[in-house]
Design an enzyme around this catalytic site. Structure first.
Site, PDB file in Angstrom:
ATOM      1  N   GLU A  34     -60.580   5.332 -51.574  1.00 49.46           N
ATOM      2  CA  GLU A  34     -60.555   6.143 -50.348  1.00 49.46           C
ATOM      3  C   GLU A  34     -61.976   6.485 -49.935  1.00 49.46           C
ATOM      4  OE1 GLU A  34     -59.964   7.662 -47.141  1.00 49.46           O
ATOM      5  OE2 GLU A  34     -58.034   7.280 -48.107  1.00 49.46           O
ATOM      6  N   CYS A  42     -52.191  12.254 -42.009  1.00 47.74           N
ATOM      7  CA  CYS A  42     -51.128  13.261 -41.942  1.00 47.74           C
ATOM      8  C   CYS A  42     -51.608  14.622 -42.410  1.00 47.74           C
ATOM      9  CB  CYS A  42     -49.931  12.812 -42.774  1.00 47.74           C
ATOM     10  SG  CYS A  42     -48.574  14.001 -42.791  1.00 47.74           S
ATOM     11  N   CYS A  47     -50.002  15.307 -38.996  1.00 40.16           N
ATOM     12  CA  CYS A  47     -48.758  16.082 -39.097  1.00 40.16           C
ATOM     13  C   CYS A  47     -48.963  17.531 -39.506  1.00 40.16           C
ATOM     14  CB  CYS A  47     -47.817  15.440 -40.117  1.00 40.16           C
ATOM     15  SG  CYS A  47     -47.871  13.657 -40.224  1.00 40.16           S
ATOM     16  N   LYS A  50     -51.240  19.731 -37.107  1.00 38.88           N
ATOM     17  CA  LYS A  50     -50.526  19.749 -35.820  1.00 38.88           C
ATOM     18  C   LYS A  50     -49.347  20.698 -35.871  1.00 38.88           C
ATOM     19  CE  LYS A  50     -47.197  17.333 -35.314  1.00 38.88           C
ATOM     20  NZ  LYS A  50     -47.119  15.938 -34.898  1.00 38.88           N
ATOM     21  N   ALA A 114     -63.662  -0.095 -49.132  1.00 35.62           N
ATOM     22  CA  ALA A 114     -63.200  -1.264 -49.867  1.00 35.62           C
ATOM     23  C   ALA A 114     -63.431  -2.529 -49.061  1.00 35.62           C
ATOM     24  CB  ALA A 114     -61.719  -1.122 -50.186  1.00 35.62           C
ATOM     25  N   TYR A 176     -46.350  10.651 -27.771  1.00 39.19           N
ATOM     26  CA  TYR A 176     -46.043  11.858 -28.534  1.00 39.19           C
ATOM     27  C   TYR A 176     -47.267  12.738 -28.768  1.00 39.19           C
ATOM     28  CZ  TYR A 176     -47.778   9.749 -32.926  1.00 39.19           C
ATOM     29  OH  TYR A 176     -48.564   9.187 -33.903  1.00 39.19           O
ATOM     30  N   ILE A 177     -48.444  12.176 -28.957  1.00 40.84           N
ATOM     31  CA  ILE A 177     -49.631  13.006 -29.177  1.00 40.84           C
ATOM     32  C   ILE A 177     -49.988  13.775 -27.913  1.00 40.84           C
ATOM     33  CG2 ILE A 177     -52.108  12.960 -29.672  1.00 40.84           C
ATOM     34  CD1 ILE A 177     -51.616  10.613 -31.534  1.00 40.84           C
ATOM     35  N   GLY A 178     -49.936  13.102 -26.758  1.00 36.17           N
ATOM     36  CA  GLY A 178     -50.269  13.762 -25.500  1.00 36.17           C
ATOM     37  C   GLY A 178     -49.350  14.912 -25.173  1.00 36.17           C
ATOM     38  N   GLU A 180     -47.347  16.560 -27.265  1.00 37.50           N
ATOM     39  CA  GLU A 180     -47.418  17.608 -28.289  1.00 37.50           C
ATOM     40  C   GLU A 180     -48.616  18.524 -28.056  1.00 37.50           C
ATOM     41  OE1 GLU A 180     -45.217  15.632 -32.179  1.00 37.50           O
ATOM     42  OE2 GLU A 180     -47.392  15.471 -32.002  1.00 37.50           O
ATOM     43  N   GLY A 261     -53.181   5.844 -27.696  1.00 35.20           N
ATOM     44  CA  GLY A 261     -52.763   4.925 -28.741  1.00 35.20           C
ATOM     45  C   GLY A 261     -53.689   4.935 -29.937  1.00 35.20           C
ATOM     46  N   ASP A 302     -49.077   2.556 -41.224  1.00 34.00           N
ATOM     47  CA  ASP A 302     -49.507   2.287 -39.857  1.00 34.00           C
ATOM     48  C   ASP A 302     -50.296   0.992 -39.709  1.00 34.00           C
ATOM     49  OD1 ASP A 302     -48.402   4.764 -39.617  1.00 34.00           O
ATOM     50  OD2 ASP A 302     -50.121   5.712 -38.644  1.00 34.00           O
ATOM     51  N   LEU A 309     -44.847   6.484 -38.880  1.00 33.25           N
ATOM     52  CA  LEU A 309     -44.428   7.811 -39.318  1.00 33.25           C
ATOM     53  C   LEU A 309     -44.736   7.981 -40.804  1.00 33.25           C
ATOM     54  CD1 LEU A 309     -40.902   7.991 -37.625  1.00 33.25           C
ATOM     55  CD2 LEU A 309     -43.013   9.091 -36.837  1.00 33.25           C
ATOM     56  N   HIS A 436     -19.982  27.906 -34.757  1.00 34.96           N
ATOM     57  CA  HIS A 436     -20.145  28.592 -33.471  1.00 34.96           C
ATOM     58  C   HIS A 436     -20.704  30.009 -33.682  1.00 34.96           C
ATOM     59  CE1 HIS A 436     -19.238  29.567 -29.280  1.00 34.96           C
ATOM     60  NE2 HIS A 436     -18.721  30.710 -29.712  1.00 34.96           N
ATOM     61  N   GLU A 441     -23.269  22.498 -32.411  1.00 37.21           N
ATOM     62  CA  GLU A 441     -21.820  22.297 -32.293  1.00 37.21           C
ATOM     63  C   GLU A 441     -21.473  21.354 -31.137  1.00 37.21           C
ATOM     64  OE1 GLU A 441     -19.334  25.615 -30.736  1.00 37.21           O
ATOM     65  OE2 GLU A 441     -21.232  26.700 -30.603  1.00 37.21           O
TER      66      GLU A 441
END
Length: 462
Positions: A34, A42, A47, A50, A114, A176-178, A180, A261, A302, A309, A436, A441
């Protein structure tokens, strides 16, 4: 440090950690490479932080609606820096946990970039390491478009480095990023404008989701500039301006966030040295078992261009390790019917086929829908809509799609997704006694289809 391992995972994000953990539990010699912070996108810039911001925004919204219930509560102040400081402390606790967990698991951590030397050899900081199995789990990164002034904008990664709250902010991109970040910033008091080249928000989702979310965003005060072809950014005396191909511009922004993107983190790996094929967009093609075209080299998450995800990468990593080391030769991830959530305001939850997809793929499709004002807002003057759709296929009406938008749908989908994955029919839903009063429901009380498709011909329900 030993130089030879049973498995090397390149990338200490969700997928890399998952496959490394499982391999170590099987008693294998494992290393993770890494170059940045453990936990990947994430944990550090995705994630987790956020969702903290989303909860802060929800709290602000709850305060705004307190008067609906006779409570004289107002948000007299909001300290952005205090929120960021506490958020980063929380993120730091998670990364510290993973560092300790990895060490306790006997997994070697190699820090650096790497680069492949051949199909079994990786070089990091001029040191070479070999393994029978190498897993590429390097994730992706947000893109900047090749337009003039692009550098004046920031990415979603940069958003989490903001120490001061922009008062007038533009988001470019309605994925989804925009949506959110638009909802978060509007709820926390910023003036928000969302630009998108598409004519709707969340364009790949079911049409019902796009329509309800768009209206909700407008009701919140978010300015939507849809069908806007952005040609570039310009710095002006009043702030940053967003320019269009039509020659118009809208300016005065303190900050602009590109949400157009993400691209795969693969260019730095020297994959050609190992003979690993790449798509033109940098993603790595894999088969159903995460195998690349080279024996002993795998990819997941990804970087493969599949469903982007975190739980997908985790599941793929665990199943790959089970196949390699736990005598489960058929172990693989099924990428069909994966549930997902968008933490917009209100949240979106979706699984399976959209209405348009189902009408193309199945001979007989029945659509069940419900739209209503949830009880949470029954005393409010602010319009709020919860919308739900079940998409059923065949004479037995198997549920092949579920699309939800409204408070709480992010939590309720998990249970329903189990039933759908097991092949539940509309009759199975109907046989459940409703709880209920709840919003969920509605999913077990819809009685008549609102539309039916026979082949591709729409017919009114009888």
């Amino acid at each position: 440090m030993k130089k030879h391992f049973d498995l090397i995972a390149i990338g200490a994000g969700s997928g890399g950690l998952a496959v490394a953990e499982k391999a170590a539990q099987a008693g294998k010699r494992v290393a993770i490479i890494e170059s940045q912070s453990i936990g990947g996108t994430c944990v550090n810039v995705g994630c987790v932080p956020k969702k903290v911001m989303w909860y802060a925004a929800n709290t602000a919204e709850a305060i705004k609606h307190a008067a609906d219930f006779g409570m004289g509560i107002t948000a007299s102040s909001f300290d952005w820096q205090a929120l960021v400081q506490r958020r980063e402390h929380y993120v730091s606790n998670i990364t510290n946990y993973w560092q300790e967990y990895v060490a306790d698991s006997g997994i070697s951590v190699i820090t650096g970039e790497a680069s492949f030397i051949d199909q079994q050899t990786i070089e990091v900081n001029a040191e070479r390491y070999t393994a029978e199995h190498i897993v590429i789990a390097t994730g992706g990164k947000p893109m900047l478009p090749p337009v003039p002034g692009a550098e004046l904008g920031m990415t979603s990664d940069d958003f989490f480095a903001l120490q001061h709250q922009p008062k007038n902010i533009a988001l470019i991109g309605a994925g989804y990023i925009g949506v959110e970040l638009s909802g978060v910033m509007q709820s926390l008091g910023s003036k928000v404008t969302l630009f998108a080249m598409e004519d709707k928000v969340l364009p790949v989702f079911d049409q019902m989701i796009s329509e309800v979310l768009e209206q909700s965003m407008r009701n919140q005060g978010i300015e939507l500039r849809l069908g806007y072809q952005v040609s570039g950014l310009e710095q002006t005396a009043n702030g940053i301006a967003v320019c269009s191909l039509a020659g118009t511009s809208l300016g005065g922004f303190d900050a602009v966030i590109w949400a157009v993107g993400r691209s795969a983190n693969s260019a730095q790996l020297n994959l050609a040295a190992a003979g690993v094929e790449l798509h033109d967009n940098g993603t790595i093609p894999v088969d159903d078992y995460q195998k690349t075209n080279v024996d002993g080299i795998y990819a997941l998450g990804d970087v493969t261009g599949k469903i982007p995800l975190t739980p997908v990468a985790v599941a793929a990593g665990r199943k790959l390790a089970d196949r390699l080391f736990n005598n489960l030769p058929a172990s693989r991830l099924d990428y069909n019917q994966v549930p997902s959530v968008v933490f917009s305001h209100p949240p979106v939850a979706s699984m399976g086929l959209t209405e348009a997809e189902a009408s193309r793929q199945h001979l007989l499709v029945s659509i069940y829908e419900s739209q209503f004002t949830p009880m949470r807002y029954a005393l409010s003057d602010t319009p709020q809509t919860t919308a739900m759709k079940l998409i059923c296929a065949g004479e037995n009406e198997q549920v092949v799609g579920i699309h939800l938008i409204g408070d709480g749908v992010d939590e309720m989908l998990q249970g329903f997704s189990v039933a759908i994955k097991m092949g539940a029919s509309k009759a199975d839903f109907d046989n459940v006694v409703a709880i209920h009063p709840t919003s969920s429901e509605e999913l077990v009380t819809m009685k008549r289809p609102v539309r039916r498709y026979l082949k591709t011909i729409e017919m009114e329900a009888a």
